[in-house]
Design an enzyme around this catalytic site. Structure first.
Site, PDB file in Angstrom:
ATOM      1  N   TYR A 160       0.863  -1.177   0.000  1.00 19.34           N
ATOM      2  CA  TYR A 160       0.000   0.000   0.000  1.00 19.34           C
ATOM      3  C   TYR A 160       0.902   1.230   0.000  1.00 19.34           C
ATOM      4  O   TYR A 160       1.570   1.524   0.984  1.00 19.34           O
ATOM      5  CB  TYR A 160      -0.891   0.028   1.232  1.00 19.34           C
ATOM      6  CG  TYR A 160      -1.922  -1.065   1.318  1.00 19.34           C
ATOM      7  CD1 TYR A 160      -2.332  -1.782   0.198  1.00 19.34           C
ATOM      8  CD2 TYR A 160      -2.511  -1.386   2.540  1.00 19.34           C
ATOM      9  CE1 TYR A 160      -3.293  -2.784   0.295  1.00 19.34           C
ATOM     10  CE2 TYR A 160      -3.478  -2.372   2.641  1.00 19.34           C
ATOM     11  CZ  TYR A 160      -3.861  -3.072   1.515  1.00 19.34           C
ATOM     12  OH  TYR A 160      -4.816  -4.055   1.618  1.00 19.34           O
TER      13      TYR A 160
ATOM     14  N   PHE B 293     -13.306  -5.627   1.398  1.00 22.06           N
ATOM     15  CA  PHE B 293     -14.373  -4.888   0.726  1.00 22.06           C
ATOM     16  C   PHE B 293     -15.719  -5.224   1.370  1.00 22.06           C
ATOM     17  O   PHE B 293     -16.678  -5.604   0.680  1.00 22.06           O
ATOM     18  CB  PHE B 293     -14.394  -5.181  -0.776  1.00 22.06           C
ATOM     19  CG  PHE B 293     -13.115  -4.855  -1.490  1.00 22.06           C
ATOM     20  CD1 PHE B 293     -12.320  -3.800  -1.076  1.00 22.06           C
ATOM     21  CD2 PHE B 293     -12.694  -5.609  -2.567  1.00 22.06           C
ATOM     22  CE1 PHE B 293     -11.130  -3.501  -1.719  1.00 22.06           C
ATOM     23  CE2 PHE B 293     -11.503  -5.317  -3.222  1.00 22.06           C
ATOM     24  CZ  PHE B 293     -10.720  -4.257  -2.793  1.00 22.06           C
ATOM     25  N   PRO B 294     -15.818  -5.096   2.707  1.00 21.76           N
ATOM     26  CA  PRO B 294     -17.036  -5.510   3.407  1.00 21.76           C
ATOM     27  C   PRO B 294     -18.253  -4.656   3.079  1.00 21.76           C
ATOM     28  O   PRO B 294     -19.378  -5.082   3.331  1.00 21.76           O
ATOM     29  CB  PRO B 294     -16.659  -5.373   4.885  1.00 21.76           C
ATOM     30  CG  PRO B 294     -15.602  -4.316   4.899  1.00 21.76           C
ATOM     31  CD  PRO B 294     -14.820  -4.544   3.637  1.00 21.76           C
ATOM     32  N   LEU B 295     -18.019  -3.479   2.524  1.00 19.03           N
ATOM     33  CA  LEU B 295     -19.138  -2.615   2.173  1.00 19.03           C
ATOM     34  C   LEU B 295     -19.593  -2.790   0.733  1.00 19.03           C
ATOM     35  O   LEU B 295     -20.483  -2.086   0.260  1.00 19.03           O
ATOM     36  CB  LEU B 295     -18.764  -1.144   2.411  1.00 19.03           C
ATOM     37  CG  LEU B 295     -18.484  -0.788   3.875  1.00 19.03           C
ATOM     38  CD1 LEU B 295     -18.034   0.663   3.993  1.00 19.03           C
ATOM     39  CD2 LEU B 295     -19.712  -1.021   4.730  1.00 19.03           C
ATOM     40  N   GLY B 296     -18.988  -3.729   0.025  1.00 24.63           N
ATOM     41  CA  GLY B 296     -19.397  -3.960  -1.350  1.00 24.63           C
ATOM     42  C   GLY B 296     -19.094  -2.809  -2.275  1.00 24.63           C
ATOM     43  O   GLY B 296     -19.680  -2.686  -3.356  1.00 24.63           O
TER      44      GLY B 296
ATOM     45  N   THR C  87     -14.174  -4.104  -5.989  1.00 21.29           N
ATOM     46  CA  THR C  87     -13.818  -5.489  -6.274  1.00 21.29           C
ATOM     47  C   THR C  87     -12.308  -5.517  -6.491  1.00 21.29           C
ATOM     48  O   THR C  87     -11.648  -4.469  -6.513  1.00 21.29           O
ATOM     49  CB  THR C  87     -14.521  -6.022  -7.539  1.00 21.29           C
ATOM     50  OG1 THR C  87     -13.879  -5.486  -8.698  1.00 21.29           O
ATOM     51  CG2 THR C  87     -15.995  -5.672  -7.542  1.00 21.29           C
TER      52      THR C  87
ATOM     53  N   PRO D 276     -20.689   0.490  -6.272  1.00 24.05           N
ATOM     54  CA  PRO D 276     -21.411   1.043  -5.124  1.00 24.05           C
ATOM     55  C   PRO D 276     -22.536   0.144  -4.630  1.00 24.05           C
ATOM     56  O   PRO D 276     -23.303  -0.409  -5.410  1.00 24.05           O
ATOM     57  CB  PRO D 276     -21.960   2.365  -5.677  1.00 24.05           C
ATOM     58  CG  PRO D 276     -21.031   2.723  -6.788  1.00 24.05           C
ATOM     59  CD  PRO D 276     -20.632   1.414  -7.406  1.00 24.05           C
ATOM     60  N   LEU D 277     -22.594   0.011  -3.323  1.00 19.91           N
ATOM     61  CA  LEU D 277     -23.637  -0.760  -2.687  1.00 19.91           C
ATOM     62  C   LEU D 277     -24.899   0.095  -2.674  1.00 19.91           C
ATOM     63  O   LEU D 277     -24.975   1.106  -1.989  1.00 19.91           O
ATOM     64  CB  LEU D 277     -23.191  -1.124  -1.273  1.00 19.91           C
ATOM     65  CG  LEU D 277     -23.990  -2.155  -0.484  1.00 19.91           C
ATOM     66  CD1 LEU D 277     -23.097  -2.730   0.609  1.00 19.91           C
ATOM     67  CD2 LEU D 277     -25.221  -1.551   0.115  1.00 19.91           C
TER      68      LEU D 277
END
Length: 316
Positions: free
Chosen positions: A73, A224-227, A230, A248-249
């Protein structure tokens, strides 16, 4: 120090419960993912270094004792921020890093899965974090740049990390972005304490792997727990760095449940993960103190059977 959510409920990260990694590391299930501490495109220094430092410190104030990071990162940026913010580390802090990719001058993310590359990556993480031993190292399986696909063996790279574990440089090993077969193969080489795969309320391809991990007492760390992203990458117009592709979720059912709880859709998505399985660990990331506090507040959301039934209908 804790804040409160809605009706005054304590939103300290401990509200999410705890999980034991390898029998000797206890983490709170609401962790913090450090990827967004780097600059745009996960490249270079942050726009505001003082804010980045403040986010890390605030995470610990809110009870987080599990930070997910990587030396690619930046590269070589985020680990330095973590070290400058909170070193020497508190006794119960668990730092989880990942190896298996690298960054190029073109800001791509090709695989770095050869044994020599993995050895160097582990030493880089140790140096930049200021550690003699890393709590957990995940082998991230990357297909780009001549890496490994879902049908390939991971014996060579995982064996290289297992040897570093035997040398005392790593306490525990995990795997990331793997198939069930690759997970099983890794376990024939060395103990695996966690799986870090993409999983969220709308992306549940690894449902069976999640259940297997739960049965075996192995943590499943949802990235990526919030969707919102990817693992695919794109280069936005006007930017040099490639970034994870945003997805976007956005779903009315999430909004309905969120309105019921006076929360945001993202908080409900995190709360759903914590309700989904007792071995599921969240590592949402942010570069904002306010957003961090909102994420941690999700640990205090108590979803009802009605909520869960509605959310269980959601899948991409």
């Amino acid at each position: 120090m804790a804040t409160t959510f809605g009706d005054g409920t304590d939103v300290h990260a401990g509200a999410a419960g705890e999980f034991s990694l390898g029998g000797d590391l206890t983490i709170r299930r609401m962790g913090y993912g450090a990827m967004q501490l780097a600059g745009p495109g996960v490249w270079g220094p942050p726009r505001d270094r003082e804010t980045a430092l403040a986010v890390v410190r605030r995470a610990l104030e809110l009870g987080v004792n599990h930070i997910d990071t990587s030396d690619y990162y930046g590269p070589h940026v985020v680990n330095g921020i973590i070290k400058d913010a909170i070193h020497p580390y508190q006794d119960d802090l668990v730092i989880v890093t990942k190896v298996g990719a690298r960054r190029t001058p073109e800001k791509d993310w090709p695989a770095a899965l050869k044994p020599a590359e993995l050895v160097q990556a582990v030493h880089d993480n140790l140096d930049h974090l200021g550690l003699d031993r890393i709590d957990v190292v995940n082998l991230r399986i990357v297909e780009e740049g001549g890496g490994l696909g879902p049908n390939d063996s991971i014996e060579e790279p995982f064996t290289a990390l297992a040897e570093l574990r035997e040398q005392g440089l790593i306490r525990h090993l995990g795997v990331s972005n793997v198939t069930a077969a690759q997970f099983a193969e890794a376990r024939t080489i060395a103990p695996v304490v966690c799986v870090q795969n993409e999983y969220n309320v709308v992306q549940r391809d690894d449902e069976e792997l999640l259940r297997l991990c739960a049965a075996e007492g192995i943590a499943f760390m949802s990235f990526f727990p919030l969707g919102t992203y990817t693992l695919r990458h794109e280069k936005p117009a006007g930017q040099d760095a490639k970034v994870p592709l945003a997805t976007p979720l956005d779903n009315r059912a999430l909004d309905v449940v969120a309105e019921r709880h006076g929360a945001s859709a993202y908080q409900i998505a995190l709360a759903w993960l914590l309700h989904r399985s007792p071995n599921l660990v969240c590592i949402p990331g942010t570069s904002s103190v306010a957003h961090l506090e909102q994420n941690i507040a999700a640990a205090a959301v108590r979803l009802t059977a009605e909520d869960l039934a509605e959310l269980d209908t959601l899948q991409a």
